[in-house]
Design an enzyme around this catalytic site. Structure first.
Site, PDB file in Angstrom:
ATOM      1  N   CYS A 151       1.010  -1.362  -0.630  1.00 12.48           N
ATOM      2  CA  CYS A 151       0.046  -0.105   0.284  1.00 12.48           C
ATOM      3  C   CYS A 151       1.082   1.149   0.179  1.00 12.48           C
ATOM      4  O   CYS A 151       2.251   1.560  -0.132  1.00 12.48           O
ATOM      5  CB  CYS A 151      -0.938   0.138   1.252  1.00 12.48           C
ATOM      6  SG  CYS A 151       0.119   0.366   2.805  1.00 12.48           S
ATOM      7  N   ASN A 162       2.212   1.006   4.491  1.00  8.26           N
ATOM      8  CA  ASN A 162       2.558   0.047   5.043  1.00  8.26           C
ATOM      9  C   ASN A 162       2.507   0.192   6.051  1.00  8.26           C
ATOM     10  O   ASN A 162       3.356  -0.209   7.055  1.00  8.26           O
ATOM     11  CB  ASN A 162       4.394   0.250   4.732  1.00  8.26           C
ATOM     12  CG  ASN A 162       4.848  -1.780   5.272  1.00  8.26           C
ATOM     13  OD1 ASN A 162       5.820  -2.236   5.708  1.00  8.26           O
ATOM     14  ND2 ASN A 162       3.672  -2.655   5.282  1.00  8.26           N
ATOM     15  N   CYS A 202      -0.878   0.760   7.340  1.00  8.70           N
ATOM     16  CA  CYS A 202      -3.064   0.908   7.397  1.00  8.70           C
ATOM     17  C   CYS A 202      -2.786  -0.539   6.708  1.00  8.70           C
ATOM     18  O   CYS A 202      -3.414  -2.027   7.210  1.00  8.70           O
ATOM     19  CB  CYS A 202      -3.642   1.523   6.944  1.00  8.70           C
ATOM     20  SG  CYS A 202      -3.129   3.451   8.008  1.00  8.70           S
ATOM     21  N   ARG A 203      -3.116  -0.753   5.633  1.00 10.22           N
ATOM     22  CA  ARG A 203      -3.575  -1.454   4.687  1.00 10.22           C
ATOM     23  C   ARG A 203      -3.055  -2.440   4.036  1.00 10.22           C
ATOM     24  O   ARG A 203      -3.469  -3.941   4.467  1.00 10.22           O
ATOM     25  CB  ARG A 203      -4.625  -0.670   3.228  1.00 10.22           C
ATOM     26  CG  ARG A 203      -5.239  -0.223   3.190  1.00 10.22           C
ATOM     27  CD  ARG A 203      -6.104   0.540   2.311  1.00 10.22           C
ATOM     28  NE  ARG A 203      -4.231   1.949   2.042  1.00 10.22           N
ATOM     29  CZ  ARG A 203      -4.311   1.870   0.781  1.00 10.22           C
ATOM     30  NH1 ARG A 203      -5.145   1.868  -0.270  1.00 10.22           N
ATOM     31  NH2 ARG A 203      -3.613   3.039   0.814  1.00 10.22           N
ATOM     32  N   SER A 204      -1.703  -2.545   4.237  1.00 10.99           N
ATOM     33  CA  SER A 204      -0.980  -3.829   3.715  1.00 10.99           C
ATOM     34  C   SER A 204      -0.642  -4.258   4.647  1.00 10.99           C
ATOM     35  O   SER A 204      -0.095  -5.925   4.807  1.00 10.99           O
ATOM     36  CB  SER A 204      -0.040  -3.234   3.370  1.00 10.99           C
ATOM     37  OG  SER A 204       0.929  -2.461   3.133  1.00 10.99           O
ATOM     38  N   ASP A 238      -8.105   3.815   1.238  1.00 10.08           N
ATOM     39  CA  ASP A 238      -6.748   3.980   2.126  1.00 10.08           C
ATOM     40  C   ASP A 238      -7.912   4.585   3.627  1.00 10.08           C
ATOM     41  O   ASP A 238      -8.188   5.780   3.233  1.00 10.08           O
ATOM     42  CB  ASP A 238      -6.159   5.199   1.646  1.00 10.08           C
ATOM     43  CG  ASP A 238      -5.056   6.466   3.021  1.00 10.08           C
ATOM     44  OD1 ASP A 238      -5.122   5.766   3.603  1.00 10.08           O
ATOM     45  OD2 ASP A 238      -4.393   7.269   2.579  1.00 10.08           O
TER      46      ASP A 238
HETATM   47  P1  4NP Z   1      -2.011   2.712   4.353  1.00 11.80           P
HETATM   48  O1  4NP Z   1      -2.506   4.527   4.673  1.00 11.80           O
HETATM   49  O2  4NP Z   1      -1.225   3.062   3.141  1.00 11.80           O
HETATM   50  O3  4NP Z   1      -2.874   2.176   4.353  1.00 11.80           O
HETATM   51  O4  4NP Z   1      -0.902   2.504   5.384  1.00 11.80           O
HETATM   52  C1  4NP Z   1      -1.690   5.424   4.774  1.00 11.80           C
HETATM   53  C2  4NP Z   1      -1.297   5.638   6.126  1.00 11.80           C
HETATM   54  C3  4NP Z   1      -0.072   6.944   6.423  1.00 11.80           C
HETATM   55  C4  4NP Z   1      -0.320   7.945   4.844  1.00 11.80           C
HETATM   56  C5  4NP Z   1      -1.364   7.385   3.599  1.00 11.80           C
HETATM   57  C6  4NP Z   1      -2.098   6.031   3.685  1.00 11.80           C
HETATM   58  N1  4NP Z   1       0.106   9.584   5.013  1.00 11.80           N
HETATM   59  O5  4NP Z   1      -0.121   9.549   4.240  1.00 11.80           O
HETATM   60  O6  4NP Z   1       0.934   9.033   6.001  1.00 11.80           O
END
Ligand code: 4NP
Length: 167
Positions: free
Chosen positions: A15, A18, A20-22, A130
Site C-alpha cells: 500500500c 505500509n 494500515c492496509r498492507s 486508504d
Molecule cells: P496505508 O495508509 O497506505 O494503508 O498504510 C496510509 C498511511 C499513511 C499515509 C497515507 C496512507 N500518510 O499519508 O501518511
C-alpha cells in the site's frame, strides 16, 4: 533467501504507507495461508517512505486484534528492487500503488503484479481505499475488504500449487 526454506509461493502486499492496509493484508493472509496449509513467504511494504520503521497504525492493530490476529510486531518498510525477484506475487491495495509498482519494477522482474481484489469474482480491479483519514468504522470496513481479498488469493494460490504438483 539465505538458509531458510525455499518457498514456491511468495506474496508481498503493498500500500502507500505500509501502516494500515498492507499490514492488515499481511496478517490476514498469514492466517488464511496457515488455515489452508499453504507454505509461503509473506511480507508487506509501502510505495512511500514516510513511516519506515513504524509499527502499524493503532487502529489497524486494534481491528486485527478484534478478529484474533496480532499485527503489532510489524515494522513499515519501503518496496525494494529485490522484492521483484524474491516474491512470486506483489499485490497492490489500490491502483496508485499498482502504478508505482509498475514504475519501480526492473525490466526482468519475475514477480507478477496484481491487485488485492483481482482474486475476488466480480470485483477485479477494485481498490481498497486508504482508511488513514477515516474512523473505527472505516477500519472495520477495510478489514472486511482485506480479508475477502486475501482469502480469495489464498484459495487461488493453493490451487496453483496443487496444479504444479500434479505429474
Ligand atoms: P496505508 O495508509 O497506505 O494503508 O498504510 C496510509 C498511511 C499513511 C499515509 C497515507 C496512507 N500518510 O499519508 O501518511
Amino acid at each position: 533467501m539465505h538458509g531458510g526454506i525455499e518457498h514456491r509461493v511468495g506474496v508481498l502486499f503493498v500500500c502507500l504507507g505500509n501502516i494500515c492496509r498492507s499490514p492488515m493484508a499481511e496478517g490476514a493472509f498469514r492466517a488464511a495461508a496457515q488455515q489452508r496449509g499453504l507454505a509461503a513467504l509473506i511480507d508487506s511494504a509501502g510505495t512511500a517512505s514516510y513511516h519506515v520503521g513504524s509499527p502499524p497504525d493503532p487502529r489497524a492493530i486494534a481491528v486485527a486484534a478484534q478478529h484474533g490476529i496480532d499485527i503489532g510486531g510489524q515494522s513499515a518498510r519501503p518496496v525494494e528492487r529485490d522484492d521483484f525477484y524474491r516474491f512470486t506475487r506483489i499485490i497492490a491495495l489500490d491502483r496508485a500503488n499498482l502504478e508505482s509498482l509498475r514504475s519501480k519494477a526492473p525490466r526482468d522482474a519475475t514477480a507478477q503484479l496484481a491487485m488485492l481484489m483481482d482474486a475476488v469474482d466480480g470485483r477485479q480491479g477494485e481498490p481498497v481505499a486508504d482508511p488513514y483519514y477515516g474512523n473505527t468504522l472505516t477500519f472495520e470496513m477495510t478489514w472486511s475488504a482485506v480479508t475477502l481479498g486475501v482469502e480469495a488469493w489464498a484459495d487461488r494460490l493453493i490451487a496453483e500449487v496443487d496444479r504444479q504438483q500434479r505429474p
